[in-house]
Design a protein around this motif. Structure first.
Motif, PDB file in Angstrom:
ATOM      1  N   ARG A  24       0.863  -1.185   0.000  1.00 55.31           N
ATOM      2  CA  ARG A  24       0.000   0.000   0.000  1.00 55.31           C
ATOM      3  C   ARG A  24       0.896   1.230   0.000  1.00 55.31           C
ATOM      4  O   ARG A  24       1.651   1.445   0.943  1.00 55.31           O
ATOM      5  CB  ARG A  24      -0.889   0.029   1.253  1.00 55.31           C
ATOM      6  CG  ARG A  24      -1.938  -1.082   1.281  1.00 55.31           C
ATOM      7  CD  ARG A  24      -2.322  -1.433   2.690  1.00 55.31           C
ATOM      8  NE  ARG A  24      -1.158  -1.899   3.442  1.00 55.31           N
ATOM      9  CZ  ARG A  24      -1.205  -2.374   4.693  1.00 55.31           C
ATOM     10  NH1 ARG A  24      -2.323  -2.432   5.340  1.00 55.31           N
ATOM     11  NH2 ARG A  24      -0.105  -2.779   5.302  1.00 55.31           N
ATOM     12  N   ASP A  26       1.829   4.880   0.635  1.00 55.69           N
ATOM     13  CA  ASP A  26       1.351   5.850   1.629  1.00 55.69           C
ATOM     14  C   ASP A  26       2.376   6.987   1.684  1.00 55.69           C
ATOM     15  O   ASP A  26       3.263   7.004   2.545  1.00 55.69           O
ATOM     16  CB  ASP A  26       1.235   5.136   2.996  1.00 55.69           C
ATOM     17  CG  ASP A  26       0.713   6.043   4.096  1.00 55.69           C
ATOM     18  OD1 ASP A  26       0.697   7.276   3.902  1.00 55.69           O
ATOM     19  OD2 ASP A  26       0.342   5.513   5.166  1.00 55.69           O
ATOM     20  N   ARG A  29       3.560   8.672   5.006  1.00 51.08           N
ATOM     21  CA  ARG A  29       4.332   7.781   5.871  1.00 51.08           C
ATOM     22  C   ARG A  29       5.741   7.565   5.291  1.00 51.08           C
ATOM     23  O   ARG A  29       6.744   7.557   6.000  1.00 51.08           O
ATOM     24  CB  ARG A  29       3.598   6.434   6.000  1.00 51.08           C
ATOM     25  CG  ARG A  29       4.220   5.507   7.002  1.00 51.08           C
ATOM     26  CD  ARG A  29       3.248   4.463   7.499  1.00 51.08           C
ATOM     27  NE  ARG A  29       2.547   3.770   6.416  1.00 51.08           N
ATOM     28  CZ  ARG A  29       2.334   2.453   6.388  1.00 51.08           C
ATOM     29  NH1 ARG A  29       2.756   1.709   7.369  1.00 51.08           N
ATOM     30  NH2 ARG A  29       1.670   1.897   5.403  1.00 51.08           N
ATOM     31  N   TRP A  33       9.399   8.512   6.968  1.00 50.84           N
ATOM     32  CA  TRP A  33      10.479   7.529   7.126  1.00 50.84           C
ATOM     33  C   TRP A  33      11.778   8.061   6.484  1.00 50.84           C
ATOM     34  O   TRP A  33      12.857   7.970   7.059  1.00 50.84           O
ATOM     35  CB  TRP A  33      10.050   6.186   6.523  1.00 50.84           C
ATOM     36  CG  TRP A  33      11.065   5.091   6.622  1.00 50.84           C
ATOM     37  CD1 TRP A  33      11.530   4.329   5.592  1.00 50.84           C
ATOM     38  CD2 TRP A  33      11.738   4.592   7.797  1.00 50.84           C
ATOM     39  NE1 TRP A  33      12.449   3.399   6.049  1.00 50.84           N
ATOM     40  CE2 TRP A  33      12.596   3.554   7.398  1.00 50.84           C
ATOM     41  CE3 TRP A  33      11.710   4.949   9.149  1.00 50.84           C
ATOM     42  CZ2 TRP A  33      13.410   2.853   8.284  1.00 50.84           C
ATOM     43  CZ3 TRP A  33      12.524   4.255  10.039  1.00 50.84           C
ATOM     44  CH2 TRP A  33      13.356   3.226   9.612  1.00 50.84           C
ATOM     45  N   ASP A 137       1.205  -8.124   9.715  1.00 46.04           N
ATOM     46  CA  ASP A 137       0.534  -7.344  10.761  1.00 46.04           C
ATOM     47  C   ASP A 137      -0.330  -8.200  11.680  1.00 46.04           C
ATOM     48  O   ASP A 137      -0.897  -7.701  12.645  1.00 46.04           O
ATOM     49  CB  ASP A 137      -0.316  -6.232  10.126  1.00 46.04           C
ATOM     50  CG  ASP A 137       0.556  -5.240   9.371  1.00 46.04           C
ATOM     51  OD1 ASP A 137       1.641  -4.910   9.890  1.00 46.04           O
ATOM     52  OD2 ASP A 137       0.176  -4.840   8.262  1.00 46.04           O
ATOM     53  N   ARG A 217      12.185  -5.106  11.194  1.00 42.31           N
ATOM     54  CA  ARG A 217      11.297  -4.786  10.074  1.00 42.31           C
ATOM     55  C   ARG A 217      11.808  -3.541   9.334  1.00 42.31           C
ATOM     56  O   ARG A 217      11.302  -3.171   8.275  1.00 42.31           O
ATOM     57  CB  ARG A 217       9.913  -4.507  10.680  1.00 42.31           C
ATOM     58  CG  ARG A 217       8.780  -4.745   9.775  1.00 42.31           C
ATOM     59  CD  ARG A 217       7.507  -4.916  10.585  1.00 42.31           C
ATOM     60  NE  ARG A 217       6.376  -4.576   9.757  1.00 42.31           N
ATOM     61  CZ  ARG A 217       5.138  -5.003   9.980  1.00 42.31           C
ATOM     62  NH1 ARG A 217       4.884  -5.776  11.016  1.00 42.31           N
ATOM     63  NH2 ARG A 217       4.152  -4.661   9.192  1.00 42.31           N
ATOM     64  N   PRO A 239       8.182   2.126  15.773  1.00 42.54           N
ATOM     65  CA  PRO A 239       6.943   1.320  15.754  1.00 42.54           C
ATOM     66  C   PRO A 239       6.639   0.839  14.328  1.00 42.54           C
ATOM     67  O   PRO A 239       6.896   1.572  13.362  1.00 42.54           O
ATOM     68  CB  PRO A 239       5.871   2.303  16.229  1.00 42.54           C
ATOM     69  CG  PRO A 239       6.606   3.460  16.829  1.00 42.54           C
ATOM     70  CD  PRO A 239       7.955   3.511  16.177  1.00 42.54           C
ATOM     71  N   ASP A 240       6.104  -0.382  14.219  1.00 45.90           N
ATOM     72  CA  ASP A 240       5.801  -0.949  12.898  1.00 45.90           C
ATOM     73  C   ASP A 240       4.966   0.005  12.042  1.00 45.90           C
ATOM     74  O   ASP A 240       5.175   0.113  10.831  1.00 45.90           O
ATOM     75  CB  ASP A 240       5.010  -2.268  13.054  1.00 45.90           C
ATOM     76  CG  ASP A 240       5.883  -3.371  13.627  1.00 45.90           C
ATOM     77  OD1 ASP A 240       7.119  -3.171  13.731  1.00 45.90           O
ATOM     78  OD2 ASP A 240       5.331  -4.433  13.981  1.00 45.90           O
ATOM     79  N   ALA A 241       4.019   0.694  12.701  1.00 44.68           N
ATOM     80  CA  ALA A 241       3.092   1.541  11.946  1.00 44.68           C
ATOM     81  C   ALA A 241       3.803   2.712  11.266  1.00 44.68           C
ATOM     82  O   ALA A 241       3.251   3.341  10.364  1.00 44.68           O
ATOM     83  CB  ALA A 241       2.002   2.074  12.876  1.00 44.68           C
ATOM     84  N   GLU A 242       5.020   3.010  11.679  1.00 49.25           N
ATOM     85  CA  GLU A 242       5.736   4.135  11.057  1.00 49.25           C
ATOM     86  C   GLU A 242       6.565   3.719   9.858  1.00 49.25           C
ATOM     87  O   GLU A 242       7.153   4.550   9.178  1.00 49.25           O
ATOM     88  CB  GLU A 242       6.635   4.812  12.103  1.00 49.25           C
ATOM     89  CG  GLU A 242       5.805   5.590  13.098  1.00 49.25           C
ATOM     90  CD  GLU A 242       6.647   6.339  14.106  1.00 49.25           C
ATOM     91  OE1 GLU A 242       7.820   6.645  13.810  1.00 49.25           O
ATOM     92  OE2 GLU A 242       6.117   6.600  15.183  1.00 49.25           O
ATOM     93  N   ASP A 245       5.276   0.049   3.803  1.00 46.37           N
ATOM     94  CA  ASP A 245       5.022  -1.363   3.498  1.00 46.37           C
ATOM     95  C   ASP A 245       6.233  -2.000   2.801  1.00 46.37           C
ATOM     96  O   ASP A 245       6.986  -1.316   2.106  1.00 46.37           O
ATOM     97  CB  ASP A 245       3.843  -1.452   2.514  1.00 46.37           C
ATOM     98  CG  ASP A 245       2.550  -1.797   3.215  1.00 46.37           C
ATOM     99  OD1 ASP A 245       2.510  -1.730   4.452  1.00 46.37           O
ATOM    100  OD2 ASP A 245       1.577  -2.129   2.501  1.00 46.37           O
TER     101      ASP A 245
END
Ligand code: FMN
Length: 299
Positions: A24, A26, A29, A33, A137, A217, A239-242, A245
């Motif tokens: 995805r 994004d 994001r 990064w 996830d 990751r 954090p993974d969410a940051e 993909d």
């Protein structure tokens, strides 16, 4: 690659494909990064890329790759990160290709079998490289090779190949004793003469650093086991969410590694390695295979 392989040997070829869900995109994001990586690029006199791309197309979406396999008919096609849709699996089966898939849980093993694969690779948490989880996830029970191999041997009606932390003939013998039909070794071959591992990766593998592997990751966007290095330390508190993909994050990871390596710093490489890495040996691959066979006999 298939043509190059066939020029050198008529023996069986296993082509391995990544079957992840499409990445995805994004952009906000991804920009955040990249901003986080700016100081690292700056240390090496480089600038971070302006944007990130999805650098690998998943096999589940790649019609050209499917058509190529159906016409070239490699003996084996193996799946990592998931299982392709039924019609794609059927096309490979109709072409007479033997199919394998990686599972990190009983549920993934069952999904592979019901899709029609002939054998399942039980990839334990110890394994070097990318963890084959279908959904990075989702909750992960982090099953080790011993428990996972035994569970899949007992639960599945097909041959099971044990993978993760196996470095020598004694390890292969242990996997076979659990009921596995074969063992798959990755890290054991990284230091072989034919491997493309760079000098920094080889040196790390043959030093005390080999005693320390971590699941990270940050390098690619998917969990993967690497030697602990500058990149895994950078990713430790993210954090993974940051993270973008997979494989969008890998575009940044590869760019940072290239910038650092150009200045002689190898610590941002994807130095994939499994637990047991200190047992790796440096020799020609054929000699390692012969050595493993001999050790297996002795065990
Ligand atoms: C350097 C490296 C690259 C890998 N690349 C792939 C890959 O492209 N596809 C795949 O299915 N597994 C890949 N793996 C995982 C292996 O298939 C296997 O699960 C793992 O190496 C077993 O654990 P071990 O490294 O402890 O032997 C890789 C492993 C390593 C160490």
């Amino acid at each position: 690659m298939i043509a190059a392989f066939r020029k050198r040997t008529r023996r069986s070829l296993n082509v391995n494909v990544f079957c992840h869900a499409a990445a995805r995109q994004d952009p906000p994001r991804e920009s955040r990064w990249l901003e986080r990586l700016w100081p690292e690029f700056a240390r090496f006199g480089a600038t971070a890329p302006a944007a990130l791309r999805e650098i690998y197309r998943s096999f589940v979406l790649d019609d050209d790759m499917l058509a190529l396999f159906v016409s070239e008919k490699p003996k084996v096609v193996s799946f990592h990160f998931g299982v392709p849709p039924r019609e794609r699996v059927q096309a490979l089966l109709d072409a007479g290709i033997v199919l394998l898939g990686s599972a990190t849980s009983v549920a993934e093993g069952r999904a592979l079998v019901s899709a029609g694969v002939h054998a399942v690779v039980a990839q334990g948490y110890e394994a070097g490289g990318h963890r084959g989880v279908f959904d990075p996830d989702a909750d992960d029970d982090r099953l080790g090779t011993l428990a996972l191999t035994r569970l899949l041997v007992c639960e599945l009606p097909c041959p099971v190949v044990a993978a993760g932390g196996i470095m020598d003939g004694a390890g292969i013998a242990a996997a076979l004793r659990l009921g596995a039909s074969a063992a798959q070794l990755g890290t054991a071959f990284v230091a072989c003469d034919e491997s493309q591992a760079d000098a920094g990766y080889r040196a790390a593998l043959q030093s005390d650093a080999a005693n320390h592997t971590v699941m990270t990751r940050a390098i690619s966007g998917r969990p993967a086991r690497s030697l602990s290095n500058l990149f895994t330390r950078l990713g430790r508190d993210v954090p993974d969410a940051e993270l973008p993909d997979y494989p969008i994050a890998y575009d940044a990871g590869k760019a940072l590694h290239a910038a650092a390596r150009a200045k002689g710093e190898f610590g941002f490489g994807a130095q994939w390695a499994g637990q047991g890495a200190p047992l790796t040996r440096s020799m020609p691959a054929a000699e390692l295979v012969a050595t493993l066979g001999r050790e297996l006999g002795e065990a």
